[in-house]
Design an enzyme around this catalytic site. Sequence first.
Site, short mmCIF file in Angstrom:
data_model
loop_
_atom_site.label_atom_id
_atom_site.label_comp_id
_atom_site.label_asym_id
_atom_site.label_seq_id
_atom_site.Cartn_x
_atom_site.Cartn_y
_atom_site.Cartn_z
N HIS A 172 0.84 -1.21 0.00
CA HIS A 172 0.00 0.00 0.00
C HIS A 172 0.88 1.27 0.00
O HIS A 172 0.88 2.03 0.96
CB HIS A 172 -0.87 -0.07 1.26
CG HIS A 172 -2.01 0.88 1.33
ND1 HIS A 172 -1.86 2.24 1.38
CD2 HIS A 172 -3.34 0.67 1.39
CE1 HIS A 172 -3.04 2.83 1.47
NE2 HIS A 172 -3.96 1.89 1.47
N GLU A 275 -0.80 1.47 -5.45
CA GLU A 275 -0.54 0.24 -4.69
C GLU A 275 -0.52 -0.98 -5.60
O GLU A 275 -1.48 -1.20 -6.37
CB GLU A 275 -1.64 0.08 -3.63
CG GLU A 275 -1.82 1.30 -2.75
CD GLU A 275 -3.17 1.33 -2.05
OE1 GLU A 275 -3.71 0.24 -1.76
OE2 GLU A 275 -3.69 2.44 -1.80
O1 TA6 Z 1 -6.05 1.56 -0.54
C1 TA6 Z 1 -7.07 2.51 -0.37
C2 TA6 Z 1 -7.83 2.20 0.93
O2 TA6 Z 1 -8.43 0.93 0.87
C3 TA6 Z 1 -8.85 3.31 1.16
O3 TA6 Z 1 -10.19 2.85 0.99
C4 TA6 Z 1 -8.56 3.77 2.60
O4 TA6 Z 1 -9.27 2.98 3.53
C5 TA6 Z 1 -7.05 3.50 2.64
O5 TA6 Z 1 -6.93 2.21 2.05
C6 TA6 Z 1 -6.37 3.65 3.98
O6 TA6 Z 1 -6.85 2.73 4.88
P1 TA6 Z 1 -6.33 2.85 6.42
O7 TA6 Z 1 -6.99 1.69 7.11
O8 TA6 Z 1 -4.84 2.72 6.38
O9 TA6 Z 1 -6.73 4.20 6.89
#
Ligand code: TA6
Length: 303
Positions: A172, A275
């Site tokens: 991510h 990501e």
């Molecule tokens: O990768 C995008 C995502 O799935 C968004 O929907 C948002 O939730 C982000 O990840 C960050 O998630 P977090 O749990 O780290 O705040």
Amino acid sequence: MSASEIDTLNRRFGIPNHLHFSTGPSEFVLAEINNFHARATLCLQGAQVLTFQPINHDPVLYLSKAARYVAGKSVRGGIPVCWPWFGPHATDAQKPAHGIARSSLWRIIETSALNDGATRVVLELAPLPEHRILWPHEARVQLHVSVGPTLMVELVTQNESAQPIQISEALHTYFQVSDIEKVSVSGLDACKYIDKVTGGAPAIQQQAITIHGETDRVYMNTAAECVIHDPGLRRRIHIAKTGSRSTVVWNPWNDKASKLGDMGDDGYRSMLCVESANALDDSVSIATGKEHRLTTIISVERA
Ligand code: TA6
């Protein structure tokens, strides 16, 4: 971790002129890499790469100035490891978003100085009883990180169960950008994506991606390399990948960012997540005894 445990880590795995262990904020154990090509920092919690900066370049990864270092919570920025599921759990909303890996302690398995001057670190998720409660399967997961002029991060899942396992996953990655409205992302033209901002509606990407509001898209069935074009920092960031059929592009924009509480007032303007993932219909089935590798390869060039 105590000072003597840090000393033991340095004795066993430290490498002069490459790698040193220390304690960072909130006593987080950090692996600090500083070699001929680049500097980087990883924390053992979540096996999270926090920073990466090749020599003569600006920082490549975004790390929030308001980041919190809390045991059991991933740090806002760098490369959180989402495993063995991506996003909310498919059937149980009580389970942690993005799985168990990013909030758990990993241990160092191996470190080495490579012939090309890069530094390699291999970490493995330390199994805990609560992991089996959240995800009742036998699997070994490792993260292989190589820091040189290029950053290579490989998430390796080995199925040790007697039956196939199904995972979704993501590296991510948060990228540092000059200004979110001045960058674009190429590589996903004509690619189908699921738009999580519009409730999961499918759409097709037209040309390069630009960001002018909350953006949360899962591009499906794509192995494409993406490029972040950042004229403000006079650079292009290349994000190549293997073992990945999804690419997630995310910026929370101001309202969502302020609700996160660890991105500061305008941190969203300096970050963009691209990501390398296997999410939604691209989730991966791993046969018993087999392994799956998801790799992201990050490099930067002057534009
Ligand atoms: O990768 C995008 C995502 O799935 C968004 O929907 C948002 O939730 C982000 O990840 C960050 O998630 P977090 O749990 O780290 O705040």
